[in-house]
Design a protein around this motif. Structure first.
Motif, PDB file in Angstrom:
ATOM      1  N   LEU A 211       0.838  -1.205   0.000  1.00 22.86           N
ATOM      2  CA  LEU A 211       0.000   0.000   0.000  1.00 22.86           C
ATOM      3  C   LEU A 211       0.868   1.248   0.000  1.00 22.86           C
ATOM      4  O   LEU A 211       0.569   2.229  -0.705  1.00 22.86           O
ATOM      5  CB  LEU A 211      -0.918  -0.016   1.217  1.00 22.86           C
TER       6      LEU A 211
ATOM      7  N   LEU B 188      -7.312   4.129  -1.906  1.00 21.79           N
ATOM      8  CA  LEU B 188      -6.262   3.161  -1.592  1.00 21.79           C
ATOM      9  C   LEU B 188      -6.284   2.786  -0.114  1.00 21.79           C
ATOM     10  O   LEU B 188      -6.108   1.616   0.244  1.00 21.79           O
ATOM     11  CB  LEU B 188      -4.897   3.735  -1.964  1.00 21.79           C
TER      12      LEU B 188
ATOM     13  N   GLU C 269      -8.749   0.152   0.677  1.00 20.92           N
ATOM     14  CA  GLU C 269      -8.483  -1.177   0.128  1.00 20.92           C
ATOM     15  C   GLU C 269      -7.862  -2.108   1.156  1.00 20.92           C
ATOM     16  O   GLU C 269      -8.093  -3.321   1.120  1.00 20.92           O
ATOM     17  CB  GLU C 269      -7.548  -1.077  -1.087  1.00 20.92           C
ATOM     18  N   LEU C 270      -7.054  -1.570   2.051  1.00 20.14           N
ATOM     19  CA  LEU C 270      -6.425  -2.407   3.064  1.00 20.14           C
ATOM     20  C   LEU C 270      -7.524  -2.925   3.994  1.00 20.14           C
ATOM     21  O   LEU C 270      -8.269  -2.130   4.571  1.00 20.14           O
ATOM     22  CB  LEU C 270      -5.389  -1.592   3.843  1.00 20.14           C
TER      23      LEU C 270
END
Length: 282
Positions: free
Chosen positions: A28, A71, A74-75
């Motif tokens: 990431l 982003l 997304e984790l």
């Protein structure tokens, strides 16, 4: 660091997260570096205490968060919290909330606190009549590396060292009494950090890498860890005979075998004394 910041805290499966979690975080980070061009920059991470904190910096926290949000979400590790900080961190002008939810619309008013700086000499209350003496030897954003002397005198031996938040300095719980040049004999510490896809590295107190660790260093060096100012206070009190000395306080005792001068060399030690906290590995 000046400007605004976005700080995100993810919960991981154990103290530092497992290898797959750390690998996902490092992936990431690389995507963030590519995606934030123009909006800001990725500023680093802090693993420990059951999670990982990511730091992003830029001139406009709202724009930075808008660019990073897809982003960041997304984790998959949850719960996850985000804080948008505007301006000087000591002013506490922040909006914060769940990473997957909406943040408060209004910013709180600024709270002006004392600004700690490298060289500040401060007192840590031990009991009603005594204080330990310490000094801020390095600063990076809200983090400070502090030393505590074994006697209440600036020329006394350095007993404890800790990487902590500047809350007690900013709030006045550790009163700042003067500012002096950082002690020339500060034993700058080194640590190890394992990166799944790259190996294990020797790093400094703010996570800047020097080089890859040797097998012996992988075995003997400690991992870098931060702590609360309250824990530093408790350790200082215990060192001066007030309260019980707990095993976890051993981490704060200066280890003269694990220093930049001894492990890396005198040139790197001199670099740190010049307060350059950039990546030393080139």
């Amino acid at each position: 660091m000046t400007g605004d910041a976005v700080v995100v805290r993810y919960t991981l499966s154990d103290f530092y997260g497992d290898e797959s979690e750390r690998a996902a975080v490092y992936g990431l980070q690389e995507r963030l570096r590519a995606a934030l061009d123009g909006a800001g920059e990725f500023g680093g991470n802090e693993f420990g205490d059951g999670g990982v904190t990511l730091f992003l910096y830029g001139p406009d926290a709202d724009r930075l968060y808008a660019a990073a949000t897809p982003l960041l979400r997304e984790l998959p590790y949850r719960p996850a919290r985000v804080r948008l900080r505007y301006g000087d961190p000591r002013d506490e002008v922040c909006r914060e909330g769940d990473l997957d939810g909406d943040l408060p619309a209004e910013r709180p008013p600024a709270r002006r606190w004392i600004r700690a700086a490298e060289g500040d000499v401060f007192r840590v209350p031990v009991d009603a009549s005594r204080s330990a003496l310490g000094q801020v030897v390095a600063v990076s954003g809200p983090w400070v590396l502090v030393v505590i002397f074994d006697e209440p005198a600036f020329d006394a031996d350095i007993l404890l060292m800790a990487l902590t938040f500047d809350d007690c300095l900013a709030g006045g719980e550790w009163p700042i009494v003067e500012r002096r040049p950082v002690r020339a004999d500060v034993p700058w510490p080194v640590y190890k950090m394992s990166v799944t896809s790259m190996g294990t590295f020797v790093e400094d107190h703010f996570g800047n890498k020097f080089r890859e660790a040797t097998p012996e260093e992988r075995r003997t060096l400690r991992s870098r860890s931060q702590c609360s100012p309250e824990e530093v206070t408790d350790a200082a009190r215990a060192a001066f005979g007030v309260g019980e000395w707990l095993d976890r306080y051993d981490y704060f005792i200066v280890d003269h075998q694990q220093t930049v001068a001894r492990i890396i060399g005198s040139s790197a030690d001199t670099l740190l004394r010049g307060h350059d906290v950039g990546n030393h590995g080139g």
